[in-house]
Motif scaffolding. Structure first.
Motif, PDB file in Angstrom:
ATOM      1  N   ARG A   1       0.270 -14.214   0.245  1.00 31.92           N
ATOM      2  CA  ARG A   1       1.365 -14.988   0.832  1.00 31.92           C
ATOM      3  C   ARG A   1       2.241 -14.119   1.716  1.00 31.92           C
ATOM      4  N   SER A   2       2.208 -12.826   1.435  1.00 33.23           N
ATOM      5  CA  SER A   2       3.068 -11.897   2.167  1.00 33.23           C
ATOM      6  C   SER A   2       2.324 -10.606   2.455  1.00 33.23           C
ATOM      7  N   LEU A   3       2.784  -9.924   3.468  1.00 33.57           N
ATOM      8  CA  LEU A   3       2.386  -8.540   3.658  1.00 33.57           C
ATOM      9  C   LEU A   3       3.544  -7.659   3.206  1.00 33.57           C
ATOM     10  N   PHE A   4       3.285  -6.351   3.116  1.00 38.55           N
ATOM     11  CA  PHE A   4       4.300  -5.452   2.581  1.00 38.55           C
ATOM     12  C   PHE A   4       4.414  -4.200   3.433  1.00 38.55           C
ATOM     13  N   VAL A   5       5.614  -3.674   3.457  1.00 35.54           N
ATOM     14  CA  VAL A   5       5.850  -2.367   4.059  1.00 35.54           C
ATOM     15  C   VAL A   5       6.627  -1.537   3.056  1.00 35.54           C
ATOM     16  N   SER A   6       6.096  -0.392   2.724  1.00 41.32           N
ATOM     17  CA  SER A   6       6.857   0.492   1.842  1.00 41.32           C
ATOM     18  C   SER A   6       8.067   0.998   2.599  1.00 41.32           C
ATOM     19  N   GLN A   7       9.165   0.992   1.896  1.00 40.60           N
ATOM     20  CA  GLN A   7      10.385   1.481   2.503  1.00 40.60           C
ATOM     21  C   GLN A   7      10.681   2.868   1.939  1.00 40.60           C
ATOM     22  N   ALA A   8      10.319   3.048   0.683  1.00 43.04           N
ATOM     23  CA  ALA A   8      10.432   4.352   0.048  1.00 43.04           C
ATOM     24  C   ALA A   8       9.326   4.428  -0.991  1.00 43.04           C
ATOM     25  N   GLY A   9       8.679   5.555  -1.071  1.00 42.75           N
ATOM     26  CA  GLY A   9       7.632   5.728  -2.074  1.00 42.75           C
ATOM     27  C   GLY A   9       6.248   5.548  -1.495  1.00 42.75           C
ATOM     28  N   VAL A  10       5.307   6.292  -2.029  1.00 36.96           N
ATOM     29  CA  VAL A  10       3.925   6.224  -1.574  1.00 36.96           C
ATOM     30  C   VAL A  10       3.154   5.238  -2.448  1.00 36.96           C
ATOM     31  N   PHE A  11       2.279   4.473  -1.845  1.00 35.43           N
ATOM     32  CA  PHE A  11       1.435   3.529  -2.564  1.00 35.43           C
ATOM     33  C   PHE A  11      -0.025   3.928  -2.409  1.00 35.43           C
ATOM     34  N   LYS A  12      -0.842   3.449  -3.350  1.00 30.22           N
ATOM     35  CA  LYS A  12      -2.286   3.559  -3.157  1.00 30.22           C
ATOM     36  C   LYS A  12      -2.880   2.168  -3.220  1.00 30.22           C
ATOM     37  N   THR A  13      -3.955   1.952  -2.476  1.00 31.00           N
ATOM     38  CA  THR A  13      -4.736   0.729  -2.628  1.00 31.00           C
ATOM     39  C   THR A  13      -6.101   1.112  -3.163  1.00 31.00           C
ATOM     40  N   GLU A  14      -6.606   0.301  -4.039  1.00 32.10           N
ATOM     41  CA  GLU A  14      -7.763   0.681  -4.857  1.00 32.10           C
ATOM     42  C   GLU A  14      -8.587  -0.562  -5.188  1.00 32.10           C
ATOM     43  N   THR A  15      -9.882  -0.503  -4.948  1.00 32.99           N
ATOM     44  CA  THR A  15     -10.735  -1.623  -5.356  1.00 32.99           C
ATOM     45  C   THR A  15     -11.439  -1.273  -6.648  1.00 32.99           C
ATOM     46  N   SER A  16     -11.705  -2.270  -7.451  1.00 32.32           N
ATOM     47  CA  SER A  16     -12.549  -2.036  -8.616  1.00 32.32           C
ATOM     48  C   SER A  16     -13.832  -2.820  -8.413  1.00 32.32           C
ATOM     49  N   ALA A  17     -14.941  -2.111  -8.408  1.00 33.43           N
ATOM     50  CA  ALA A  17     -16.241  -2.740  -8.187  1.00 33.43           C
ATOM     51  C   ALA A  17     -16.645  -3.513  -9.441  1.00 33.43           C
ATOM     52  N   ALA A  18     -17.746  -4.231  -9.295  1.00 36.28           N
ATOM     53  CA  ALA A  18     -18.220  -5.057 -10.405  1.00 36.28           C
ATOM     54  C   ALA A  18     -18.490  -4.215 -11.647  1.00 36.28           C
ATOM     55  N   ASP A  19     -19.011  -3.002 -11.447  1.00 41.08           N
ATOM     56  CA  ASP A  19     -19.365  -2.167 -12.588  1.00 41.08           C
ATOM     57  C   ASP A  19     -18.157  -1.403 -13.137  1.00 41.08           C
TER      58      ASP A  19
END
Lengths: 250, 250
Positions: free
Chosen positions: B61-79
């Motif tokens: 519903r929304s996109l995001f912009v970090s204003q402070a702090g580092v984020f990670k994006t991570e996928t989890s595969a089927a296994d």
DNA sequence: CGGACCCTTGACGACTTTCAACGTGTGTGG
DNA sequence: CCACACACGTTGAAAGTCGTCAAGGGTCCG
């Protein structure tokens, strides 16, 4: 076969799936008529196999959508090593990654005889401002490019060579099926082993060996660039590590 | 230290570099006042370290912009295997890759205490239609995301572990310098070795060993997550294969 | 026919992964 | 206050996969 007719057929198929459909009206008209249309019709150009569409470092004035023919994008590092970043099928947008720095970050080559739609950036932005629907499509297209790149990273994250190859082949099948609308078992590789290996971050020897082992396992038919998927389930099973191991032992 | 003041400082720094500056007016006002502003001010939210911002499969519903702090994006595969796809620093857009399928393709986690700007997609598109300048910025931001992903692929294409690590560290330095505006020699890693290894497609042991060998070579100071670049030139030299080989032999 | 290019196959070696053990710092509970 | 568990990072030794080097076959084309 008459090349003109062939092209027309390709164009019709490609345009039905094109990301730019909302701003383009090619439809049924013949290519020579298209040239003369003014309004929303995009400049077209045909390339022969191996020809370069744009060059790394070049200033970006336009984005491109293949209408017929597969393209590759490839960076050359300082030390001369080449790295294939992506393959681009008809209907897919090319060049978006360049607009942040306003210079192309890679070379683009046609792998086959191809027809390309060129979209001047100015036309893109004005069309997007005027037509919210087109703006929406454009964002979707950008999202698709990003999703494709993420899939590439996920592919490279597969540790074993056979997992990467399997995942790549499945991706090709899906793209072909999305275009044709029916289940496909045969794959024609537009790219040679060298480009394939570069894209998968493997050597051509490893790719070749992997194809051979898939052939020996009865999963894939290999005749040069013509592949036949003989056992789709096992191919899918190989594309995750767990599946790969159990399949290999079986 | 007063956390409120600290946060405010962070916000000011981040916003000066934010991709959404054209549609956002945070500036000097205090956070509690911001909450009540209506017009262009974006909904904010603070997260603690380890907290999840969005979840794979969730509707976008929304996109995001970090204003402070580092984020990670991570996928989890089927296994069940996890794969870190990216790290996101203040001012960088997150979630764009999801809009093609309208579902997030990865989880996003805060690696540190963080403040996030949330941009409802509807607001994004209407703002873009009304302000051509903002639409332009948005496209640029999309292009930047794409360019970042391409750089990730280019990083993974570096065959040797030390090339990947070197390239990653140089990238971190550049991001830090872009934000601070001055040359930096020290790096604070927001992520642990596990996330780092996943991002680089290596094991944590290999990452650890590579850090150690850079330390022994006098190139890098290593104290847990605090790194010091002692010999920037040699580090840069390692980030291409030719350079890496000659450096290693020296 | 010779040469260039593409693909395949084999043998060897190097690099990373895997498995294992150890050290450190932190938080919890006795 | 200390013992303990636990997460995190480091280091060592062994094993495995892929890269490198080398050779050979096939096709297309001059």
């Amino acid at each position: 076969m008459e090349p003109r007719l062939f092209q027309t057929l390709l164009e019709q198929r490609a345009c039905s799936d094109c990301v730019l459909k909302p701003m383009c009206k090619p439809a049924i008209v013949r290519p020579d008529e298209l040239e003369r249309m003014s309004d929303h019709v995009l400049p077209r150009r045909s390339l022969s196999a191996g020809e370069r569409l744009y060059e790394q470092g070049q200033k970006v004035r336009s984005l491109f959508v293949s209408q017929a023919g597969v393209f590759k994008t490839e960076t050359s590092a300082a030390d001369g090593r080449l790295q294939v970043l992506g393959f681009h099928f008809p209907g897919e947008l090319m060049g978006l990654e360049a607009i942040a720095g306003m210079r192309f970050r890679a070379d683009a080559f046609a792998l086959e005889p191809a027809v390309i739609c060129e979209i001047p950036l100015s036309a893109l932005e004005t069309a997007a401002s005027r037509q919210p629907e087109f703006q929406h499509h454009l964002l979707q297209a950008a999202g698709s490019c990003l999703a494709d790149q993420q899939e590439h990273v996920e592919l490279l994250a597969m540790r074993q060579a056979d997992e990467r190859v399997a995942l790549f082949l499945i991706g090709l099948l899906q793209r072909a099926e999305r275009i044709s609308g029916k289940e496909e078992a045969s794959i024609h590789l537009a790219m040679g082993r060298t480009d394939l290996a570069s894209y998968l971050c493997l050597t051509i020897e490893t790719v070749s060996r992997t194809f051979s082992s898939l052939r020996d396992a009865g999963i894939l038919g290999v005749q040069g660039r013509h592949l036949t998927v003989l056992d789709r389930q096992r191919l899918i099973g190989m594309s995750g590590s767990e599946g790969a191991k159990s399949t290999r032992r079986a």
